[in-house]
Design a protein around this motif. Sequence first.
Motif, short mmCIF file in Angstrom:
data_model
loop_
_atom_site.label_atom_id
_atom_site.label_comp_id
_atom_site.label_asym_id
_atom_site.label_seq_id
_atom_site.Cartn_x
_atom_site.Cartn_y
_atom_site.Cartn_z
N UNK A 1 1.87 65.41 -16.30
CA UNK A 1 2.70 64.27 -15.90
C UNK A 1 3.86 64.07 -16.87
N UNK A 2 4.99 63.66 -16.31
CA UNK A 2 6.18 63.34 -17.09
C UNK A 2 6.59 61.91 -16.80
N UNK A 3 7.46 61.35 -17.62
CA UNK A 3 7.94 59.98 -17.35
C UNK A 3 8.58 59.85 -15.97
N UNK A 4 9.12 60.93 -15.43
CA UNK A 4 9.71 60.89 -14.09
C UNK A 4 8.68 60.68 -13.00
N UNK A 5 7.42 60.90 -13.31
CA UNK A 5 6.36 60.69 -12.33
C UNK A 5 5.87 59.25 -12.29
N UNK A 6 6.32 58.44 -13.22
CA UNK A 6 5.89 57.05 -13.26
C UNK A 6 6.42 56.31 -12.05
N UNK A 7 5.54 55.62 -11.35
CA UNK A 7 5.92 54.93 -10.12
C UNK A 7 4.71 54.20 -9.57
N UNK A 8 4.95 53.43 -8.54
CA UNK A 8 3.85 52.90 -7.74
C UNK A 8 3.56 53.96 -6.68
N UNK A 9 2.32 54.37 -6.59
CA UNK A 9 1.92 55.39 -5.64
C UNK A 9 1.19 54.75 -4.46
N UNK A 10 1.62 55.15 -3.26
CA UNK A 10 1.07 54.59 -2.04
C UNK A 10 0.44 55.68 -1.18
N UNK A 11 -0.63 55.32 -0.53
CA UNK A 11 -1.31 56.18 0.42
C UNK A 11 -0.85 55.78 1.83
N UNK A 12 -0.63 56.77 2.67
CA UNK A 12 -0.19 56.52 4.05
C UNK A 12 -1.00 57.35 5.01
N UNK B 1 2.37 56.86 16.61
CA UNK B 1 2.84 55.50 16.41
C UNK B 1 1.97 54.64 15.52
N UNK B 2 0.78 55.12 15.18
CA UNK B 2 -0.08 54.36 14.29
C UNK B 2 0.16 54.80 12.85
N UNK B 3 0.55 53.86 12.02
CA UNK B 3 0.84 54.13 10.62
C UNK B 3 0.20 53.03 9.77
N UNK B 4 -0.53 53.45 8.75
CA UNK B 4 -1.16 52.50 7.84
C UNK B 4 -0.75 52.83 6.42
N UNK B 5 -0.58 51.78 5.62
CA UNK B 5 -0.23 51.94 4.21
C UNK B 5 -1.24 51.22 3.34
N UNK B 6 -1.47 51.76 2.16
CA UNK B 6 -2.26 51.06 1.18
C UNK B 6 -1.38 50.13 0.36
N UNK B 7 -2.01 49.43 -0.57
CA UNK B 7 -1.28 48.43 -1.36
C UNK B 7 -0.64 49.03 -2.60
N UNK B 8 -0.99 50.26 -2.92
CA UNK B 8 -0.38 50.96 -4.04
C UNK B 8 -1.20 50.89 -5.31
N UNK B 9 -0.99 51.90 -6.14
CA UNK B 9 -1.60 51.93 -7.47
C UNK B 9 -0.53 52.40 -8.45
N UNK B 10 -0.46 51.74 -9.58
CA UNK B 10 0.62 51.99 -10.53
C UNK B 10 0.28 53.15 -11.47
N UNK B 11 1.22 54.05 -11.63
CA UNK B 11 1.09 55.14 -12.59
C UNK B 11 2.19 54.97 -13.63
N UNK B 12 1.78 54.88 -14.88
CA UNK B 12 2.71 54.74 -15.99
C UNK B 12 2.53 55.94 -16.91
N UNK B 13 3.64 56.60 -17.24
CA UNK B 13 3.59 57.76 -18.11
C UNK B 13 4.43 57.44 -19.35
N UNK B 14 3.74 57.28 -20.45
CA UNK B 14 4.44 56.87 -21.66
C UNK B 14 3.63 57.25 -22.89
N UNK B 15 4.35 57.57 -23.96
CA UNK B 15 3.67 57.85 -25.21
C UNK B 15 3.34 56.57 -25.94
#
Length: 116
Positions: A85-96, A102-116
């Motif tokens: 992982x790199x800092x560029x990968x840091x984001x809120x990650x969502x499952x879809x 026509x049926x689409x579902x999303x999750x609420x997200x999980x936060x990924x933080x990449x930092x020293x």
Amino acid sequence: AQLVESGGGLVQPGGSLTLSCSASGFAFRTFAMSWFRQVPGKERELVASVDNINYRTYYLESVKGRFTISRDNVKNTVTLRMNALTPDDAAMYYCKANNGLGLVYWGQGTQVTVSA
């Protein structure tokens, strides 16, 4: 229908995380599953996906060779293994979940933080 992500957190650059998305309330095996990510001020981007027919996978170019998506149609889960992982990968990650009809579902997200 519900998608619940887990596994996010803080990791050092070069580290690994495994995200998991647990599905319920719909016919999981008939849905294509994807992971998206979003940082503030930017559009949500597709990171990886796996279809429900041939289990073909797609990866964002910048994560190829580092991320692996997999699905378990018995446990109704989709997993994203993230290595190097790199800092560029840091984001809120969502499952879809998407059945292509026509049926689409999303999750609420999980936060990924990449930092020293």
